[in-house]
Design a protein around this motif. Structure first.
Motif, PDB file in Angstrom:
ATOM      1  N   ALA A   1       0.835  -1.207   0.000  1.00  0.00           N
ATOM      2  CA  ALA A   1       0.000   0.000   0.000  1.00  0.00           C
ATOM      3  C   ALA A   1       0.869   1.255   0.000  1.00  0.00           C
ATOM      4  CB  ALA A   1      -0.913  -0.002   1.220  1.00  0.00           C
ATOM      5  N   ALA A   2       1.949   1.224   0.756  1.00  0.00           N
ATOM      6  CA  ALA A   2       2.847   2.388   0.818  1.00  0.00           C
ATOM      7  C   ALA A   2       3.502   2.613  -0.540  1.00  0.00           C
ATOM      8  CB  ALA A   2       3.911   2.165   1.880  1.00  0.00           C
ATOM      9  N   ALA A   3       3.940   1.528  -1.162  1.00  0.00           N
ATOM     10  CA  ALA A   3       4.583   1.643  -2.475  1.00  0.00           C
ATOM     11  C   ALA A   3       3.594   2.173  -3.511  1.00  0.00           C
ATOM     12  CB  ALA A   3       5.113   0.280  -2.914  1.00  0.00           C
ATOM     13  N   LEU A   4       2.359   1.725  -3.386  1.00  0.00           N
ATOM     14  CA  LEU A   4       1.322   2.123  -4.339  1.00  0.00           C
ATOM     15  C   LEU A   4       1.033   3.608  -4.282  1.00  0.00           C
ATOM     16  CD1 LEU A   4      -1.754  -0.185  -4.541  1.00  0.00           C
ATOM     17  CD2 LEU A   4      -0.520   0.901  -6.385  1.00  0.00           C
TER      18      LEU A   4
ATOM     19  N   SER B   1       1.347   1.411 -17.729  1.00  0.00           N
ATOM     20  CA  SER B   1       0.177   0.542 -17.871  1.00  0.00           C
ATOM     21  C   SER B   1       0.610  -0.921 -18.009  1.00  0.00           C
ATOM     22  CB  SER B   1      -0.631   0.972 -19.099  1.00  0.00           C
ATOM     23  OG  SER B   1      -1.590  -0.001 -19.412  1.00  0.00           O
ATOM     24  N   ALA B   2       1.623  -1.160 -18.843  1.00  0.00           N
ATOM     25  CA  ALA B   2       2.129  -2.524 -19.056  1.00  0.00           C
ATOM     26  C   ALA B   2       2.733  -3.096 -17.773  1.00  0.00           C
ATOM     27  CB  ALA B   2       3.165  -2.527 -20.176  1.00  0.00           C
ATOM     28  N   SER B   3       3.406  -2.241 -17.000  1.00  0.00           N
ATOM     29  CA  SER B   3       3.998  -2.699 -15.738  1.00  0.00           C
ATOM     30  C   SER B   3       2.924  -3.151 -14.752  1.00  0.00           C
ATOM     31  CB  SER B   3       4.813  -1.575 -15.086  1.00  0.00           C
ATOM     32  OG  SER B   3       5.872  -1.198 -15.927  1.00  0.00           O
ATOM     33  N   TYR B   4       1.840  -2.380 -14.657  1.00  0.00           N
ATOM     34  CA  TYR B   4       0.751  -2.790 -13.751  1.00  0.00           C
ATOM     35  C   TYR B   4       0.091  -4.073 -14.241  1.00  0.00           C
ATOM     36  CZ  TYR B   4       0.951   1.279 -10.728  1.00  0.00           C
ATOM     37  OH  TYR B   4       1.359   2.212  -9.809  1.00  0.00           O
ATOM     38  N   ALA B   5      -0.026  -4.234 -15.560  1.00  0.00           N
ATOM     39  CA  ALA B   5      -0.615  -5.465 -16.109  1.00  0.00           C
ATOM     40  C   ALA B   5       0.255  -6.663 -15.733  1.00  0.00           C
ATOM     41  CB  ALA B   5      -0.747  -5.350 -17.624  1.00  0.00           C
ATOM     42  N   SER B   6       1.579  -6.465 -15.763  1.00  0.00           N
ATOM     43  CA  SER B   6       2.450  -7.589 -15.422  1.00  0.00           C
ATOM     44  C   SER B   6       2.427  -7.862 -13.914  1.00  0.00           C
ATOM     45  CB  SER B   6       3.859  -7.345 -15.980  1.00  0.00           C
ATOM     46  OG  SER B   6       4.768  -7.028 -14.977  1.00  0.00           O
ATOM     47  N   LEU B   7       2.239  -6.823 -13.108  1.00  0.00           N
ATOM     48  CA  LEU B   7       2.082  -7.035 -11.657  1.00  0.00           C
ATOM     49  C   LEU B   7       0.799  -7.816 -11.367  1.00  0.00           C
ATOM     50  CD1 LEU B   7       3.192  -3.618 -10.102  1.00  0.00           C
ATOM     51  CD2 LEU B   7       4.347  -5.807  -9.857  1.00  0.00           C
ATOM     52  N   LYS B   8      -0.249  -7.545 -12.139  1.00  0.00           N
ATOM     53  CA  LYS B   8      -1.507  -8.287 -11.950  1.00  0.00           C
ATOM     54  C   LYS B   8      -1.255  -9.773 -12.204  1.00  0.00           C
ATOM     55  CE  LYS B   8      -6.172  -9.107 -13.586  1.00  0.00           C
ATOM     56  NZ  LYS B   8      -6.032 -10.574 -13.725  1.00  0.00           N
ATOM     57  N   LYS B   9      -0.509 -10.070 -13.292  1.00  0.00           N
ATOM     58  CA  LYS B   9      -0.183 -11.476 -13.604  1.00  0.00           C
ATOM     59  C   LYS B   9       0.576 -12.114 -12.443  1.00  0.00           C
ATOM     60  CE  LYS B   9      -0.028 -11.899 -18.633  1.00  0.00           C
ATOM     61  NZ  LYS B   9       0.431 -10.708 -19.367  1.00  0.00           N
TER      62      LYS B   9
ATOM     63  N   THR C   1       8.341  -4.586  -3.936  1.00  0.00           N
ATOM     64  CA  THR C   1       9.629  -4.064  -4.405  1.00  0.00           C
ATOM     65  C   THR C   1       9.498  -3.534  -5.836  1.00  0.00           C
ATOM     66  OG1 THR C   1      10.713  -5.734  -3.046  1.00  0.00           O
ATOM     67  CG2 THR C   1      12.081  -4.633  -4.674  1.00  0.00           C
ATOM     68  N   GLU C   2       8.817  -4.317  -6.681  1.00  0.00           N
ATOM     69  CA  GLU C   2       8.591  -3.886  -8.070  1.00  0.00           C
ATOM     70  C   GLU C   2       7.812  -2.575  -8.106  1.00  0.00           C
ATOM     71  OE1 GLU C   2       9.330  -5.439 -11.184  1.00  0.00           O
ATOM     72  OE2 GLU C   2      10.719  -6.512  -9.891  1.00  0.00           O
ATOM     73  N   LEU C   3       6.785  -2.500  -7.264  1.00  0.00           N
ATOM     74  CA  LEU C   3       5.935  -1.310  -7.196  1.00  0.00           C
ATOM     75  C   LEU C   3       6.738  -0.089  -6.791  1.00  0.00           C
ATOM     76  CD1 LEU C   3       2.545  -2.005  -5.445  1.00  0.00           C
ATOM     77  CD2 LEU C   3       2.924  -0.748  -7.551  1.00  0.00           C
ATOM     78  N   ASP C   4       7.597  -0.321  -5.824  1.00  0.00           N
ATOM     79  CA  ASP C   4       8.447   0.747  -5.325  1.00  0.00           C
ATOM     80  C   ASP C   4       9.290   1.317  -6.463  1.00  0.00           C
ATOM     81  OD1 ASP C   4       8.563   1.970  -2.941  1.00  0.00           O
ATOM     82  OD2 ASP C   4      10.381   0.955  -2.257  1.00  0.00           O
TER      83      ASP C   4
END
Length: 196
Positions: A12-15, A123-131, A153-156
């Motif tokens: 949540a903090a990273a987001l 957008s593509a990064s969030y799609a890959s995080l969803k996967k 970590t990725e989000l950060d």
């Protein structure tokens, strides 16, 4: 369920770092000096505001999961949906900036194209995080928590990297045109508060 809670807090903090850049874009308008730029700013902002709300809601959903006594399944479902929403929102903003054309400023076309490229990449990064979230093992608490940690970590990284082209787009006259609006001042103020 304690294992996933601290990790989801980190998520949540990273987001909240990642949501900042859209807030900066979500106000609009301008002075009377450049009608072309004003109408460009208005077109982009009208499109951005609902998407900024979508991103805030996704953010809030993840924040809520950190305070609830959630099961890994709940966390997975909420986070996956939030990442999907964010991916869609950034894509829609990219489309809006693309459709608006280049702002009427020096190097406007390059600034616009760089921003569109960056928005699509986010957008593509969030799609890959969803996967990644979809692929987590909810049956094994430890593995699930580790998986979430990797995602945090990725989000950060995502919230710290990029954003340069968007900042670039908002520099100078474009930023001034946006800053004339009270909604923009409010959005930028709250974005600043989130960052500190």
């Amino acid at each position: 369920m304690e294992g996933t809670k601290p990790v989801n807090k980190k998520l949540a903090a990273a987001l909240s770092g990642g949501a900042v850049l859209v807030l900066a874009l979500s106000g609009c308008g301008g002075d009377d000096g450049n009608d072309k730029l004003d109408s460009w700013a208005k077109q982009v902002c009208d499109a951005v505001q609902p998407q900024a709300k979508k991103i805030e809601s996704a953010n809030a959903a993840i924040q809520k999961e950190t305070s609830d006594n959630s099961t890994p399944e709940d966390v997975q479902k909420t986070d996956a949906q939030a990442f999907q929403d964010m991916s869609d929102a950034y894509k829609a903003i990219g489309t809006a900036v693309n459709k608006a054309g280049a702002p009427d400023v020096e190097n406007g076309e390059k600034k616009q194209q760089d921003a569109v490229k960056e928005l699509n990449s986010i957008s593509a990064s969030y799609a890959s995080l969803k996967k990644q979230v979809d692929g987590l093992d909810t049956k094994d608490q430890g593995k699930f928590a580790d998986g979430l940690k990797d995602i945090a970590t990725e989000l950060d990284k995502l919230s710290q990297s990029g954003n340069d082209a968007l900042r670039n787009l908002e520099e100078g006259e474009v930023g001034q045109a946006m800053a004339q609006q009270s909604s923009c001042k409010a959005a930028t103020a709250s974005a600043g508060a989130t960052q500190s």
